[in-house]
Design a protein around this motif. Structure first.
Motif, PDB file in Angstrom:
ATOM      1  N   VAL A  14       0.831  -1.201   0.000  1.00  0.00           N
ATOM      2  CA  VAL A  14       0.000   0.000   0.000  1.00  0.00           C
ATOM      3  C   VAL A  14       0.869   1.256   0.000  1.00  0.00           C
ATOM      4  CG1 VAL A  14      -1.665   1.333   1.345  1.00  0.00           C
ATOM      5  CG2 VAL A  14      -2.002  -1.127   1.043  1.00  0.00           C
ATOM      6  N   MET A  15       1.949   1.226   0.774  1.00  0.00           N
ATOM      7  CA  MET A  15       2.808   2.402   0.844  1.00  0.00           C
ATOM      8  C   MET A  15       3.482   2.691  -0.495  1.00  0.00           C
ATOM      9  SD  MET A  15       3.822   4.921   2.605  1.00  0.00           S
ATOM     10  CE  MET A  15       3.298   4.458   4.263  1.00  0.00           C
ATOM     11  N   VAL A  16       3.989   1.652  -1.160  1.00  0.00           N
ATOM     12  CA  VAL A  16       4.616   1.849  -2.471  1.00  0.00           C
ATOM     13  C   VAL A  16       3.584   2.393  -3.455  1.00  0.00           C
ATOM     14  CG1 VAL A  16       5.739   0.715  -4.427  1.00  0.00           C
ATOM     15  CG2 VAL A  16       6.379   0.080  -2.091  1.00  0.00           C
ATOM     16  N   ALA A  17       2.375   1.834  -3.421  1.00  0.00           N
ATOM     17  CA  ALA A  17       1.329   2.309  -4.324  1.00  0.00           C
ATOM     18  C   ALA A  17       0.974   3.763  -4.042  1.00  0.00           C
ATOM     19  CB  ALA A  17       0.090   1.428  -4.178  1.00  0.00           C
ATOM     20  N   ASP A  18       0.972   4.153  -2.768  1.00  0.00           N
ATOM     21  CA  ASP A  18       0.597   5.524  -2.402  1.00  0.00           C
ATOM     22  C   ASP A  18       1.658   6.555  -2.803  1.00  0.00           C
ATOM     23  OD1 ASP A  18      -1.812   4.710  -1.398  1.00  0.00           O
ATOM     24  OD2 ASP A  18      -1.197   4.716   0.708  1.00  0.00           O
ATOM     25  N   VAL A  19       2.939   6.218  -2.563  1.00  0.00           N
ATOM     26  CA  VAL A  19       3.997   7.207  -2.818  1.00  0.00           C
ATOM     27  C   VAL A  19       4.568   7.087  -4.227  1.00  0.00           C
ATOM     28  CG1 VAL A  19       4.568   7.321  -0.378  1.00  0.00           C
ATOM     29  CG2 VAL A  19       5.853   5.775  -1.859  1.00  0.00           C
ATOM     30  N   GLY A  20       4.353   5.934  -4.879  1.00  0.00           N
ATOM     31  CA  GLY A  20       4.760   5.775  -6.270  1.00  0.00           C
ATOM     32  C   GLY A  20       6.190   5.347  -6.503  1.00  0.00           C
ATOM     33  N   SER A  21       6.916   4.954  -5.448  1.00  0.00           N
ATOM     34  CA  SER A  21       8.294   4.490  -5.650  1.00  0.00           C
ATOM     35  C   SER A  21       8.753   3.668  -4.456  1.00  0.00           C
ATOM     36  CB  SER A  21       9.252   5.676  -5.852  1.00  0.00           C
ATOM     37  OG  SER A  21       9.398   6.406  -4.645  1.00  0.00           O
ATOM     38  N   ARG A  28       9.390   6.620   4.022  1.00  0.00           N
ATOM     39  CA  ARG A  28       8.196   6.703   4.869  1.00  0.00           C
ATOM     40  C   ARG A  28       8.216   5.637   5.970  1.00  0.00           C
ATOM     41  NH1 ARG A  28       3.485   9.027   2.749  1.00  0.00           N
ATOM     42  NH2 ARG A  28       4.037  10.903   1.559  1.00  0.00           N
ATOM     43  N   LEU A  29       8.643   4.443   5.612  1.00  0.00           N
ATOM     44  CA  LEU A  29       8.644   3.328   6.566  1.00  0.00           C
ATOM     45  C   LEU A  29       9.955   3.217   7.337  1.00  0.00           C
ATOM     46  CD1 LEU A  29       6.890   0.634   4.339  1.00  0.00           C
ATOM     47  CD2 LEU A  29       5.878   1.944   6.211  1.00  0.00           C
ATOM     48  N   GLN A  30      10.909   4.094   6.978  1.00  0.00           N
ATOM     49  CA  GLN A  30      12.206   4.118   7.657  1.00  0.00           C
ATOM     50  C   GLN A  30      12.912   2.757   7.575  1.00  0.00           C
ATOM     51  OE1 GLN A  30      11.354   5.671  11.626  1.00  0.00           O
ATOM     52  NE2 GLN A  30      11.528   7.776  10.875  1.00  0.00           N
ATOM     53  N   ARG A  31      12.972   2.244   6.347  1.00  0.00           N
ATOM     54  CA  ARG A  31      13.680   0.991   6.079  1.00  0.00           C
ATOM     55  C   ARG A  31      14.576   1.204   4.860  1.00  0.00           C
ATOM     56  NH1 ARG A  31       8.783  -3.523   6.253  1.00  0.00           N
ATOM     57  NH2 ARG A  31       7.652  -2.634   8.043  1.00  0.00           N
ATOM     58  N   VAL A  32      15.565   0.337   4.728  1.00  0.00           N
ATOM     59  CA  VAL A  32      16.420   0.429   3.544  1.00  0.00           C
ATOM     60  C   VAL A  32      15.608  -0.004   2.327  1.00  0.00           C
ATOM     61  CG1 VAL A  32      18.543   0.042   4.844  1.00  0.00           C
ATOM     62  CG2 VAL A  32      17.317  -1.913   3.890  1.00  0.00           C
ATOM     63  N   ILE A  40       8.247  -6.766  -1.514  1.00  0.00           N
ATOM     64  CA  ILE A  40       7.354  -6.834  -2.676  1.00  0.00           C
ATOM     65  C   ILE A  40       7.586  -8.122  -3.460  1.00  0.00           C
ATOM     66  CG2 ILE A  40       6.744  -5.758  -4.870  1.00  0.00           C
ATOM     67  CD1 ILE A  40       5.635  -4.324  -2.414  1.00  0.00           C
ATOM     68  N   ARG A  41       8.852  -8.510  -3.641  1.00  0.00           N
ATOM     69  CA  ARG A  41       9.126  -9.761  -4.364  1.00  0.00           C
ATOM     70  C   ARG A  41       8.544 -10.959  -3.623  1.00  0.00           C
ATOM     71  NH1 ARG A  41      14.300  -7.479  -5.028  1.00  0.00           N
ATOM     72  NH2 ARG A  41      15.098  -8.811  -3.348  1.00  0.00           N
TER      73      ARG A  41
END
Length: 299
Positions: A14-21, A28-32, A40-41
């Protein structure tokens, strides 16, 4: 493979879909970023579909991915509700609050109290039953509800815990076109007994008799059905003042002046099983009712 699917993977999706990258999601999630890509994979492997098209500079949701994002949002909302409910129950909130209310209680106050309860405890399911006389107490004793709002006077029970809420003014009334409305001066018992009295059905074991005068009785299970027959001129009865105020004001109903008794007052209580502590929801509801009634809500 579906059993390897996790809520965390759905949040990443959801976060990738929201921010687009992927990079934006990692910030946003404070992860590498590599952790985001791996999540995602793993999600795509678990679902056996491609969620993002990575051919361009930025990942683009595939048609299947777009559909899954909507499902993911719903699952995450449901998971949040589940956690909130569990947290509330751990703190003493009921899994469900059952409530039985006598229709004599003012609806305006009840609705406002329930709205405040929903605001305070949005995850608390509420089950409401409205029924008169002995029915609320029966639901309470059977364990179907945790709180019953009614008058203990109607059943005579003395083995229940009760919190006083309000006193209801019961006034004798009749339709403007009824013969009793045309009598002048105080009306005697002998005048009343010749006319039909509209009475609420009593399911209590002893039979509640207060205010019962006439020899001609029509019984009703619903106070609002009785009101319709009252307005249609079929008889007279004692009604809660707050319920008939509009009809008194516009002249459809006339308050009777009775020589022996000009009406009576009926106390209503919030009743619980004796010795059983109320949950957070029940306590808040009773508190809301008391506060609103003290503020003078149309009673």
């Amino acid at each position: 493979m579906l059993d390897t699917l996790t809520l965390d993977q759905l949040r990443v999706l959801v976060m990738v879909a929201d921010v687009g990258s992927f990079s934006g999601a990692s910030r946003r999630l404070q992860r590498v970023q590599s952790a985001i890509s791996k999540s995602i994979r793993t999600l795509e492997d678990a679902l056996s579909i491609q969620v993002f098209d990575r051919a361009g500079k930025y990942p683009v949701l595939t048609p299947a991915g777009s559909a899954l994002v909507d499902d993911a949002r719903k699952l995450l909302r449901d998971a949040d509700v589940l956690k909130s409910r569990a947290r509330g129950m751990a703190e003493g909130l009921e899994p469900e609050l059952g409530l039985a209310v006598d229709p004599l209680f003012p609806n305006e106050v009840l609705m406002r109290a329930l709205r405040e309860l929903e605001t305070e405890f949005p995850t608390l399911p509420i089950r409401l039953v409205t029924a008169g006389l002995g029915v609320p107490e029966r639901h309470l004793r059977e364990g179907a509800v945790a709180v019953a709002v009614y008058s203990l006077e109607t059943t005579g029970a003395d083995d229940l815990d009760a919190t006083f809420l309000v006193t209801i003014d019961m006034v004798p009334v009749v339709a403007a076109g009824h013969p009793l409305a045309r009598l002048h001066g105080p009306i005697g018992r002998e005048d009343l007994t010749r006319h039909v009295q509209l009475v609420l059905s009593d399911t209590g074991p002893a039979g509640w008799q207060r205010g019962l005068v006439s020899q001609k009785i029509w019984r009703f299970a619903d106070v609002y059905v009785r009101l319709e027959f009252l307005l249609a001129g079929f008889g007279w009865c004692n009604m809660p003042r707050h319920l008939i105020s509009p009809a008194l004001a516009d002249g459809r109903l006339v308050q009777l002046e009775i020589r022996e008794q000009t009406g009576f007052q009926l106390p209503l209580q919030a009743v619980r099983l004796s010795g059983k502590l109320p949950g957070l929801g029940a306590s808040a509801l009773i508190r809301n009712l008391q506060t609103l009634l003290k503020q003078g809500e149309d009673v």
